[in-house]
Scaffold this motif. Structure first.
Motif, PDB file in Angstrom:
ATOM      1  N   SER A  80      17.571  -6.327   1.153  1.00  0.00           N
ATOM      2  CA  SER A  80      17.105  -5.014   0.712  1.00  0.00           C
ATOM      3  C   SER A  80      18.310  -4.248   0.189  1.00  0.00           C
ATOM      4  CB  SER A  80      16.411  -4.293   1.868  1.00  0.00           C
ATOM      5  OG  SER A  80      15.829  -3.107   1.404  1.00  0.00           O
ATOM      6  N   THR A 109       9.896   0.811   2.227  1.00  0.00           N
ATOM      7  CA  THR A 109       8.706   1.624   1.954  1.00  0.00           C
ATOM      8  C   THR A 109       9.004   3.121   1.980  1.00  0.00           C
ATOM      9  OG1 THR A 109       8.064   1.471   4.301  1.00  0.00           O
ATOM     10  CG2 THR A 109       7.084  -0.117   2.780  1.00  0.00           C
ATOM     11  N   PHE A 141       8.334  -6.046   1.024  1.00  0.00           N
ATOM     12  CA  PHE A 141       8.418  -4.695   1.581  1.00  0.00           C
ATOM     13  C   PHE A 141       8.963  -4.754   3.002  1.00  0.00           C
ATOM     14  CE2 PHE A 141       4.835  -3.825  -1.435  1.00  0.00           C
ATOM     15  CZ  PHE A 141       5.445  -2.811  -2.159  1.00  0.00           C
ATOM     16  N   GLU A 143       9.055  -2.053   6.292  1.00  0.00           N
ATOM     17  CA  GLU A 143       8.695  -0.761   6.889  1.00  0.00           C
ATOM     18  C   GLU A 143       9.853  -0.292   7.766  1.00  0.00           C
ATOM     19  OE1 GLU A 143       3.848  -1.509   7.080  1.00  0.00           O
ATOM     20  OE2 GLU A 143       5.064  -1.829   8.865  1.00  0.00           O
ATOM     21  N   CYS A 160      -0.812  -3.700  -3.701  1.00  0.00           N
ATOM     22  CA  CYS A 160       0.507  -4.251  -4.031  1.00  0.00           C
ATOM     23  C   CYS A 160       0.445  -5.772  -4.151  1.00  0.00           C
ATOM     24  CB  CYS A 160       1.517  -3.857  -2.962  1.00  0.00           C
ATOM     25  SG  CYS A 160       1.886  -2.089  -2.897  1.00  0.00           S
ATOM     26  N   LEU A 169       6.178  -9.059   3.731  1.00  0.00           N
ATOM     27  CA  LEU A 169       6.155  -7.746   4.369  1.00  0.00           C
ATOM     28  C   LEU A 169       6.724  -7.886   5.766  1.00  0.00           C
ATOM     29  CD1 LEU A 169       5.321  -4.717   4.760  1.00  0.00           C
ATOM     30  CD2 LEU A 169       3.173  -5.600   5.700  1.00  0.00           C
TER      31      LEU A 169
END
Length: 309
Positions: A80, A109, A141, A143, A160, A169
């Motif tokens: 990320s 997110t 993604f 969270e 998405c 995710l």
């Protein structure tokens, strides 16, 4: 191009620092080898556990590039690292991360909208952002709990997933109802969900969660590897292990990631437990004793597990 990521365990990697507070690449190389020796299925580099909010862009980029180089294709590396508040700066961060050769780029997110803003605003900002990210890069993604936790709604996640660009995710909802609804929402798409929470992990695996991506894989990843691969064939042992892992995971509340770095000192990988996000001098003798006990317990549990996949 196959953009699917493997099921299983993706540790949220920690970052070692030298005594002068620079990234310790010698220790980092040892850490990469340690994860792979413990049979993890992938590596999540440059995340909150990596202290990304306290790393410069150059450091985040070099971290991802170095981990990719040392992994040598043995496991996929995802990362990320977009932490800026403005759209323009995030585009710069994400493009730089794309250039490292990582196997998937993970979007945070809570960076796409402010806490009070709607899912429609999220969609609009995401559509705008996707125009700047090369289409060949698989996306995911995360969270991330900081600076605030933005748990995706099942309907938003479905939207998405249907773009065809998202394959990962990291769920931090710690809520079986939310996880169940998300799994139903992404059925028939290429998006896989990985649970960050130990207490709900076994039940979520039974429902179709792809694996585990959480902080405890910095302590005893081999136990999570066994659980994710053998929960179906060895239900009794899996339940016992799950109970033990849930209790062990309470050490997350101690002084993370300082305690995980101390565990890595015990494993012979790190020379110190310096952190940029926590005061490592607050790590007491009792804290050390607890981590030492966890290490002994982890090795005992690993030795007692029946042969599995």
């Amino acid at each position: 191009m196959n953009k699917q990521l493997p099921n299983g365990v993706f540790p949220t990697m920690i970052t070692p620092f030298t005594a002068s507070n620079e990234v310790d690449y010698t220790a980092l190389e040892k850490l990469v080898e340690w994860y792979i020796q413990h049979k993890v299925d992938g590596l999540f580099a440059v995340c909150q556990s990596s202290e990304m909010f306290k790393l410069s862009l150059d450091e985040r980029v070099e971290l991802a590039r170095f981990i990719m180089e040392k992994a040598k294709g043995r496991v996929p590396v995802i990362a990320s690292g977009h932490i800026a508040d403005t759209f323009e700066e995030q585009v710069k961060e994400l493009k730089a991360m794309c250039g490292t050769g990582i196997d998937a780029l993970v979007l945070i997110t809570n960076r796409l909208v402010q806490q009070h803003e709607s899912d429609d605003m999220f969609k609009g900002n995401l559509e705008r952002l996707l125009k700047h990210i090369p289409e060949h890069i698989p996306l995911g993604f995360y969270e991330c709990p900081s600076p605030y936790k933005r748990v995706m709604s099942p309907s938003l996640l479905r939207w998405c997933a249907e773009t065809g660009r998202f394959f990962f995710l990291k769920d931090t909802s710690c809520d079986m109802e939310n996880i169940t609804e998300k799994l139903e929402a992404v059925q028939g798409t290429g998006l896989k969900i990985y649970n960050a929470n130990t207490a709900t992990l076994l039940d979520s695996l039974k429902l179709g969660i792809a694996g585990y991506s959480g902080v405890m894989a910095n302590f005893h990843p081999e136990l999570y590897v066994w659980l994710t691969r053998n929960y179906s064939d060895r239900p009794v042992e899996a339940k016992q292990l799950s109970d033990q892992l849930s209790m062990a995971s309470l050490i997350e509340k101690q002084l993370y990631p300082v305690n995980a770095k101390y565990y890595q000192m015990l494993e012979g990988n790190f020379t110190n437990n310096i952190s940029r996000t926590q005061d490592y001098t607050a790590f007491t003798p009792t804290h050390r004793l607890e981590v030492e006990q966890l290490q002994r317990l982890s090795k005992r549990l690993a030795a007692q597990l029946p042969d599995g996949k």
